[in-house]
Motif scaffolding. Structure first.
Motif, PDB file in Angstrom:
ATOM      1  N   VAL A 140       0.815  -1.217   0.000  1.00 27.37           N
ATOM      2  CA  VAL A 140       0.000   0.000   0.000  1.00 27.37           C
ATOM      3  C   VAL A 140       0.853   1.273   0.000  1.00 27.37           C
ATOM      4  CG1 VAL A 140      -1.964  -1.106   1.104  1.00 27.37           C
ATOM      5  CG2 VAL A 140      -0.201  -0.044   2.525  1.00 27.37           C
ATOM      6  N   GLY A 141       2.159   1.118   0.023  1.00 28.75           N
ATOM      7  CA  GLY A 141       3.029   2.285   0.029  1.00 28.75           C
ATOM      8  C   GLY A 141       4.462   1.891   0.250  1.00 28.75           C
ATOM      9  N   THR A 142       5.320   2.896   0.377  1.00 32.93           N
ATOM     10  CA  THR A 142       6.734   2.671   0.648  1.00 32.93           C
ATOM     11  C   THR A 142       7.203   3.639   1.725  1.00 32.93           C
ATOM     12  OG1 THR A 142       7.457   4.208  -1.089  1.00 32.93           O
ATOM     13  CG2 THR A 142       7.216   1.883  -1.707  1.00 32.93           C
ATOM     14  N   ASP A 143       8.343   3.323   2.295  1.00 35.17           N
ATOM     15  CA  ASP A 143       8.972   4.176   3.285  1.00 35.17           C
ATOM     16  C   ASP A 143      10.469   4.024   3.100  1.00 35.17           C
ATOM     17  OD1 ASP A 143       9.367   5.892   5.381  1.00 35.17           O
ATOM     18  OD2 ASP A 143       8.295   4.702   6.877  1.00 35.17           O
ATOM     19  N   THR A 144      11.251   4.760   3.857  1.00 37.57           N
ATOM     20  CA  THR A 144      12.698   4.578   3.845  1.00 37.57           C
ATOM     21  C   THR A 144      13.179   4.286   5.257  1.00 37.57           C
ATOM     22  OG1 THR A 144      13.040   6.959   4.096  1.00 37.57           O
ATOM     23  CG2 THR A 144      13.096   6.075   1.867  1.00 37.57           C
ATOM     24  N   VAL A 145      14.255   3.546   5.367  1.00 35.95           N
ATOM     25  CA  VAL A 145      14.806   3.197   6.661  1.00 35.95           C
ATOM     26  C   VAL A 145      16.320   3.296   6.578  1.00 35.95           C
ATOM     27  CG1 VAL A 145      14.830   0.728   6.111  1.00 35.95           C
ATOM     28  CG2 VAL A 145      14.838   1.450   8.494  1.00 35.95           C
ATOM     29  N   ASP A 146      16.935   3.823   7.624  1.00 36.41           N
ATOM     30  CA  ASP A 146      18.391   3.933   7.678  1.00 36.41           C
ATOM     31  C   ASP A 146      18.968   2.729   8.397  1.00 36.41           C
ATOM     32  OD1 ASP A 146      18.439   6.397   6.389  1.00 36.41           O
ATOM     33  OD2 ASP A 146      18.095   7.482   8.263  1.00 36.41           O
ATOM     34  N   ILE A 147      19.949   2.086   7.766  1.00 34.41           N
ATOM     35  CA  ILE A 147      20.631   0.945   8.353  1.00 34.41           C
ATOM     36  C   ILE A 147      22.125   1.185   8.226  1.00 34.41           C
ATOM     37  CG2 ILE A 147      20.995  -1.548   8.288  1.00 34.41           C
ATOM     38  CD1 ILE A 147      18.320  -1.847   6.922  1.00 34.41           C
ATOM     39  N   ASP A 148      22.773   1.389   9.354  1.00 38.46           N
ATOM     40  CA  ASP A 148      24.228   1.524   9.364  1.00 38.46           C
ATOM     41  C   ASP A 148      24.700   2.578   8.357  1.00 38.46           C
ATOM     42  OD1 ASP A 148      26.657   0.870  10.477  1.00 38.46           O
ATOM     43  OD2 ASP A 148      27.092  -0.710   9.025  1.00 38.46           O
ATOM     44  N   ASP A 149      24.097   3.760   8.413  1.00 43.98           N
ATOM     45  CA  ASP A 149      24.451   4.909   7.590  1.00 43.98           C
ATOM     46  C   ASP A 149      24.016   4.781   6.133  1.00 43.98           C
ATOM     47  OD1 ASP A 149      25.615   6.322   9.700  1.00 43.98           O
ATOM     48  OD2 ASP A 149      27.535   5.310   9.421  1.00 43.98           O
ATOM     49  N   GLY A 150      23.272   3.746   5.772  1.00 45.13           N
ATOM     50  CA  GLY A 150      22.727   3.615   4.434  1.00 45.13           C
ATOM     51  C   GLY A 150      21.217   3.772   4.455  1.00 45.13           C
ATOM     52  N   SER A 151      20.629   4.234   3.349  1.00 37.58           N
ATOM     53  CA  SER A 151      19.188   4.432   3.259  1.00 37.58           C
ATOM     54  C   SER A 151      18.605   3.393   2.316  1.00 37.58           C
ATOM     55  CB  SER A 151      18.880   5.846   2.753  1.00 37.58           C
ATOM     56  OG  SER A 151      17.494   6.081   2.742  1.00 37.58           O
ATOM     57  N   TYR A 152      17.521   2.727   2.755  1.00 35.12           N
ATOM     58  CA  TYR A 152      16.927   1.644   1.989  1.00 35.12           C
ATOM     59  C   TYR A 152      15.427   1.863   1.856  1.00 35.12           C
ATOM     60  CZ  TYR A 152      21.346  -0.743   2.965  1.00 35.12           C
ATOM     61  OH  TYR A 152      22.668  -1.064   3.053  1.00 35.12           O
ATOM     62  N   VAL A 153      14.873   1.399   0.731  1.00 37.04           N
ATOM     63  CA  VAL A 153      13.431   1.457   0.510  1.00 37.04           C
ATOM     64  C   VAL A 153      12.789   0.225   1.117  1.00 37.04           C
ATOM     65  CG1 VAL A 153      11.593   1.446  -1.231  1.00 37.04           C
ATOM     66  CG2 VAL A 153      13.671   2.790  -1.613  1.00 37.04           C
ATOM     67  N   GLU A 154      11.680   0.414   1.821  1.00 41.21           N
ATOM     68  CA  GLU A 154      10.923  -0.717   2.341  1.00 41.21           C
ATOM     69  C   GLU A 154       9.469  -0.586   1.901  1.00 41.21           C
ATOM     70  OE1 GLU A 154      11.283  -0.755   6.574  1.00 41.21           O
ATOM     71  OE2 GLU A 154      10.306   1.180   6.836  1.00 41.21           O
ATOM     72  N   ASN A 155       8.846  -1.712   1.642  1.00 39.04           N
ATOM     73  CA  ASN A 155       7.463  -1.766   1.208  1.00 39.04           C
ATOM     74  C   ASN A 155       6.546  -1.939   2.409  1.00 39.04           C
ATOM     75  OD1 ASN A 155       8.352  -1.672  -1.474  1.00 39.04           O
ATOM     76  ND2 ASN A 155       8.573  -3.890  -1.551  1.00 39.04           N
TER      77      ASN A 155
END
Length: 251
Positions: A140-155
């Motif tokens: 239904v959408g996406t968000d972003t999450v920071d992991i160990d100084d990297g940014s990732y897309v999550e569904n």
């Protein structure tokens, strides 16, 4: 397989399974994994979580041995129940333990007062995305999450039957405009220790590229900080969104 709420005696098993699961499923450094396990599941933190009414930890036990666990939060009554983690010991994946844990956790969250189950999975986690599709969940959408100084897309996923359910909010309008030209999504709620955090955008359409940060509903401020583990702390009132998750791991 016995499914039950976790106790402090399960702490060592929970830490071991979380570590082995993350080592199996994530391309993260041992230092990062060690820091995550300590921050989320050391004895003191785990004890605090078990005492929280809105936090649910369920373990799957077979022959007296814990094989997997889930961690979930009731974000708001009549609204979201968030599945934060689903870990299964890599040696016991493929035996349906993850599915049993998932079903049990979802029903428990509904009994606690959730109207819908929300889950987030990293976009490149093929196994996790397929897991939810198999349970008739839809993105239904996406968000972003920071992991160990990297940014990732999550569904972001909701069950097909829950997509039309309207979560309870303080306002009937999902859009709240702030004085400084930012817009708060009243339906994108994250649990905090003193009150919810809402996501703020520079555009009322809530496009991910216009995401600004988090709005603390407890003291109505945008003055907060996030560390590399995803923990958000309000600098005014100390409201804290704990770094409980990146995405779930399945088996």
């Amino acid at each position: 397989m016995e499914l039950r709420e976790a106790t402090t005696e399960d702490g060592e098993a929970i830490r071991t399974i979380a570590r082995r699961s993350m080592e199996q499923s994530y391309s993260l450094s041992p230092r990062t994994i060690d820091g995550a396990i300590t921050q989320w599941y050391d004895e003191e933190v785990l004890s605090e979580k078990l005492d929280e009414d809105d936090t649910l930890l369920v373990v799957a036990e077979d022959g007296g041995e814990v094989r997997g666990f889930t961690e979930s939060d009731l974000v708001n009554e009549g609204g979201n129940g968030d599945l934060l983690w689903l870990h299964v010991d890599p040696d016991y994946r493929g035996q349906g333990i993850g599915a049993e844990l998932f079903d049990h956790t979802r029903e428990a969250l509904f009994e606690m007062g959730a109207a819908q189950l929300r889950a987030k999975v990293l976009d490149d986690n093929t196994e996790g995305n397929e897991f939810y599709a198999a349970f008739d969940f839809e993105q239904v959408g996406t968000d972003t999450v920071d992991i160990d100084d990297g940014s990732y897309v999550e569904n972001i996923y909701l069950h097909a039957d829950d997509i039309d359910v309207e979560p309870t909010t303080e306002s009937s309008d999902p859009v709240r405009e702030l004085d400084d030209g930012l817009y708060v999504n009243e339906e994108q709620v994250e649990r905090g220790s003193k009150g919810p955090f809402l996501t703020a955008y520079t555009d009322p359409d809530f496009d991910e590229e216009h995401k600004y940060g988090y709005y603390c509903a407890n003291c109505e401020t945008l003055d907060n900080a996030m560390d590399t583990m995803g923990r958000v702390k309000c600098n005014d009132c100390g409201n804290l969104r704990k770094a409980t998750r990146w995405d779930a791991t399945y088996g």
